[in-house]
Scaffold this motif. Structure first.
Motif, PDB file in Angstrom:
ATOM      1  N   TYR A   1      14.315  17.384 -22.181  1.00 43.19           N
ATOM      2  CA  TYR A   1      13.682  18.692 -22.264  1.00 43.19           C
ATOM      3  C   TYR A   1      12.769  18.660 -23.476  1.00 43.19           C
ATOM      4  O   TYR A   1      13.198  18.340 -24.590  1.00 43.19           O
ATOM      5  CB  TYR A   1      14.713  19.809 -22.445  1.00 43.19           C
ATOM      6  N   VAL A   2      11.508  18.944 -23.292  1.00 38.96           N
ATOM      7  CA  VAL A   2      10.553  18.951 -24.388  1.00 38.96           C
ATOM      8  C   VAL A   2      10.392  20.383 -24.885  1.00 38.96           C
ATOM      9  O   VAL A   2       9.940  21.255 -24.152  1.00 38.96           O
ATOM     10  CB  VAL A   2       9.186  18.387 -23.951  1.00 38.96           C
ATOM     11  N   GLU A   3      10.814  20.605 -26.117  1.00 39.15           N
ATOM     12  CA  GLU A   3      10.748  21.926 -26.751  1.00 39.15           C
ATOM     13  C   GLU A   3      11.490  22.980 -25.924  1.00 39.15           C
ATOM     14  O   GLU A   3      11.155  24.167 -25.953  1.00 39.15           O
ATOM     15  CB  GLU A   3       9.288  22.341 -26.962  1.00 39.15           C
ATOM     16  N   GLY A   4      12.487  22.527 -25.162  1.00 39.93           N
ATOM     17  CA  GLY A   4      13.310  23.446 -24.394  1.00 39.93           C
ATOM     18  C   GLY A   4      12.617  24.092 -23.213  1.00 39.93           C
ATOM     19  O   GLY A   4      13.184  24.957 -22.551  1.00 39.93           O
ATOM     20  N   LYS A   5      11.384  23.667 -22.922  1.00 46.53           N
ATOM     21  CA  LYS A   5      10.628  24.327 -21.855  1.00 46.53           C
ATOM     22  C   LYS A   5      10.206  23.358 -20.744  1.00 46.53           C
ATOM     23  O   LYS A   5      10.323  23.672 -19.568  1.00 46.53           O
ATOM     24  CB  LYS A   5       9.387  25.006 -22.441  1.00 46.53           C
ATOM     25  N   THR A   6       9.690  22.203 -21.149  1.00 47.13           N
ATOM     26  CA  THR A   6       9.173  21.248 -20.169  1.00 47.13           C
ATOM     27  C   THR A   6      10.234  20.222 -19.808  1.00 47.13           C
ATOM     28  O   THR A   6      10.814  19.596 -20.688  1.00 47.13           O
ATOM     29  CB  THR A   6       7.927  20.522 -20.723  1.00 47.13           C
ATOM     30  N   LEU A   7      10.492  20.064 -18.519  1.00 43.50           N
ATOM     31  CA  LEU A   7      11.500  19.139 -18.035  1.00 43.50           C
ATOM     32  C   LEU A   7      10.837  17.806 -17.694  1.00 43.50           C
ATOM     33  O   LEU A   7       9.920  17.758 -16.886  1.00 43.50           O
ATOM     34  CB  LEU A   7      12.181  19.708 -16.789  1.00 43.50           C
ATOM     35  N   LYS A   8      11.306  16.725 -18.358  1.00 41.11           N
ATOM     36  CA  LYS A   8      10.748  15.395 -18.110  1.00 41.11           C
ATOM     37  C   LYS A   8      11.812  14.517 -17.446  1.00 41.11           C
ATOM     38  O   LYS A   8      12.870  14.284 -18.025  1.00 41.11           O
ATOM     39  CB  LYS A   8      10.308  14.744 -19.420  1.00 41.11           C
ATOM     40  N   ILE A   9      11.546  14.056 -16.229  1.00 43.06           N
ATOM     41  CA  ILE A   9      12.486  13.194 -15.514  1.00 43.06           C
ATOM     42  C   ILE A   9      11.734  11.983 -14.956  1.00 43.06           C
ATOM     43  O   ILE A   9      10.741  12.147 -14.260  1.00 43.06           O
ATOM     44  CB  ILE A   9      13.182  13.931 -14.358  1.00 43.06           C
TER      45      ILE A   9
ATOM     46  N   GLU B   1      22.744  20.316 -15.135  1.00 41.53           N
ATOM     47  CA  GLU B   1      22.329  21.257 -16.185  1.00 41.53           C
ATOM     48  C   GLU B   1      20.989  21.894 -15.835  1.00 41.53           C
ATOM     49  O   GLU B   1      20.792  23.100 -16.024  1.00 41.53           O
ATOM     50  CB  GLU B   1      22.207  20.518 -17.516  1.00 41.53           C
ATOM     51  N   ALA B   2      20.068  21.067 -15.279  1.00 36.75           N
ATOM     52  CA  ALA B   2      18.766  21.599 -14.894  1.00 36.75           C
ATOM     53  C   ALA B   2      18.901  22.630 -13.769  1.00 36.75           C
ATOM     54  O   ALA B   2      18.227  23.662 -13.763  1.00 36.75           O
ATOM     55  CB  ALA B   2      17.848  20.454 -14.461  1.00 36.75           C
ATOM     56  N   ILE B   3      19.803  22.342 -12.806  1.00 37.86           N
ATOM     57  CA  ILE B   3      20.016  23.275 -11.697  1.00 37.86           C
ATOM     58  C   ILE B   3      20.613  24.582 -12.201  1.00 37.86           C
ATOM     59  O   ILE B   3      20.220  25.676 -11.760  1.00 37.86           O
ATOM     60  CB  ILE B   3      20.938  22.625 -10.639  1.00 37.86           C
ATOM     61  N   GLN B   4      21.553  24.494 -13.127  1.00 41.69           N
ATOM     62  CA  GLN B   4      22.152  25.699 -13.697  1.00 41.69           C
ATOM     63  C   GLN B   4      21.104  26.554 -14.394  1.00 41.69           C
ATOM     64  O   GLN B   4      21.089  27.782 -14.263  1.00 41.69           O
ATOM     65  CB  GLN B   4      23.263  25.317 -14.673  1.00 41.69           C
ATOM     66  N   ARG B   5      20.210  25.899 -15.133  1.00 41.13           N
ATOM     67  CA  ARG B   5      19.136  26.645 -15.790  1.00 41.13           C
ATOM     68  C   ARG B   5      18.222  27.301 -14.765  1.00 41.13           C
ATOM     69  O   ARG B   5      17.802  28.453 -14.927  1.00 41.13           O
ATOM     70  CB  ARG B   5      18.313  25.710 -16.676  1.00 41.13           C
ATOM     71  N   LEU B   6      17.919  26.542 -13.700  1.00 46.83           N
ATOM     72  CA  LEU B   6      17.040  27.071 -12.662  1.00 46.83           C
ATOM     73  C   LEU B   6      17.678  28.258 -11.951  1.00 46.83           C
ATOM     74  O   LEU B   6      17.019  29.285 -11.706  1.00 46.83           O
ATOM     75  CB  LEU B   6      16.705  25.959 -11.653  1.00 46.83           C
ATOM     76  N   GLU B   7      18.980  28.145 -11.611  1.00 50.47           N
ATOM     77  CA  GLU B   7      19.670  29.258 -10.946  1.00 50.47           C
ATOM     78  C   GLU B   7      19.726  30.480 -11.849  1.00 50.47           C
ATOM     79  O   GLU B   7      19.588  31.614 -11.387  1.00 50.47           O
ATOM     80  CB  GLU B   7      21.083  28.810 -10.551  1.00 50.47           C
ATOM     81  N   SER B   8      19.924  30.256 -13.127  1.00 54.37           N
ATOM     82  CA  SER B   8      19.945  31.368 -14.075  1.00 54.37           C
ATOM     83  C   SER B   8      18.597  32.066 -14.126  1.00 54.37           C
ATOM     84  O   SER B   8      18.514  33.303 -14.143  1.00 54.37           O
ATOM     85  CB  SER B   8      20.330  30.853 -15.460  1.00 54.37           C
TER      86      SER B   8
END
Length: 307
Positions: free
Chosen positions: A260-268, A290-297
């Motif tokens: 996670y870059v600066e908590g905003k951009t997801l790099k995979i 964790e990414a899915i949980q953030r997305l669902e939230s």
């Protein structure tokens, strides 16, 4: 003396006169004509080589080379096994071997004579230059990366100039300068012996300077490998970079690059072909969960806002 005279040729070689080390300072203006004699010579008439320019590739494929020389010998009138002559120096046996060490060793195994070009004398520094020149061009059984760097460093520390090294190793002066930079890093030289590609070593030096060897070693140890894995055909050996400014991490050849870059951009970035270990798979699964949980939230929050 087991030699047979064949033909004569001439080779014009320039030497510099620089205080007992001619050639190390450049071409110079003095010139000498060395006239080689083409002859057939047996391995027993050659002094055992005492130079150490190969420590990884000397024995590789010697049995196959010996068999190939046997086949070639049946097609030649004088029964020699080598198409390209070896180079020797001396007025009489035992001769000094200048170039063609692997052919010499293969001839010992196959019991064959060798085609040779004999010089009555030759300055020692030019003997070294010819040896490097023969083993440096592409398309031959040339030096391994570790051998190449070791030889460049050895000659440079002995006083050879970049210009001399460029001629000896058939490389541009800018490339030789890069090799010297790699060679200054002992840890990086050790990693080359463990299979680190030379192109990767050069890239690490450009990016990390004096820390290049430590980065290469840490990347390999992080993967739990005792040696660097060879790059697959068609794949770049360069490491994957993950964005993130000064805090960016070089992931090396890891199959995963997750951040996670600066908590905003997801790099995979995932290399599925090399995603083999359970540890890496669990790491990927945890990151995705964790990414899915953030997305669902985020989706739930957006839904309540629209209500």
């Amino acid at each position: 003396m087991s030699v047979t005279s064949k033909t004569k040729a001439s080779l014009k070689i320039n030497f510099a006169q620089t205080g007992g080390q001619p050639g190390l300072g450049g071409d110079g203006r003095s010139a000498a004509k060395l006239r080689p004699q083409r002859m057939t010579v047996f391995p027993k008439d050659i002094r055992k080589p005492d130079f150490e320019d190969r420590f990884e590739t000397l024995e590789a494929g010697l049995d196959q080379l010996a068999e190939s020389m046997k086949a070639h010998a049946t097609e030649t009138a004088d029964g020699v096994g080598n198409f390209q002559p070896i180079i020797i120096v001396g007025a009489q046996p035992p001769y000094v071997l200048v170039a063609g060490r692997r052919r010499y060793l293969a001839a010992q195994r196959s019991g064959l004579p060798l085609a040779a070009e004999r010089y009555s004398s030759m300055p020692e520094e030019y003997q070294r230059q010819l040896r490097y020149m023969e083993n440096s061009p592409e398309g031959r059984n040339n030096y391994s990366p570790a051998e190449l760097i070791a030889n460049v460093v050895k000659e440079h520390e002995a006083g050879a100039t970049i210009e001399w090294l460029g001629r000896a190793f058939v490389r541009s002066k800018s490339m030789i300068d890069k090799y010297v930079r790699v060679g200054r890093d002992k840890v990086l030289r050790d990693e080359l012996r463990l299979g680190l590609p030379l192109t990767r070593a050069l890239a690490l030096v450009n990016e990390h300077g004096e820390k290049a060897g430590e980065v290469a070693k840490a990347t390999r140890e992080e993967r739990g490998d005792l040696a660097h894995q060879p790059a697959k055909a068609g794949r770049k050996a360069a490491a994957v970079k993950v964005s993130g400014g000064a805090n960016a991490k070089v992931e090396g050849r890891s199959p995963l690059a997750l951040k996670y870059v600066e908590g905003k951009t997801l790099k995979i970035a995932v290399d599925l072909k090399r995603l083999n270990s359970r540890k890496d798979k669990e790491k990927l699964r945890g990151f995705l969960l964790e990414a899915i949980q953030r997305l669902e939230s985020d989706i739930s929050g957006a839904g309540r806002t629209h209500e």
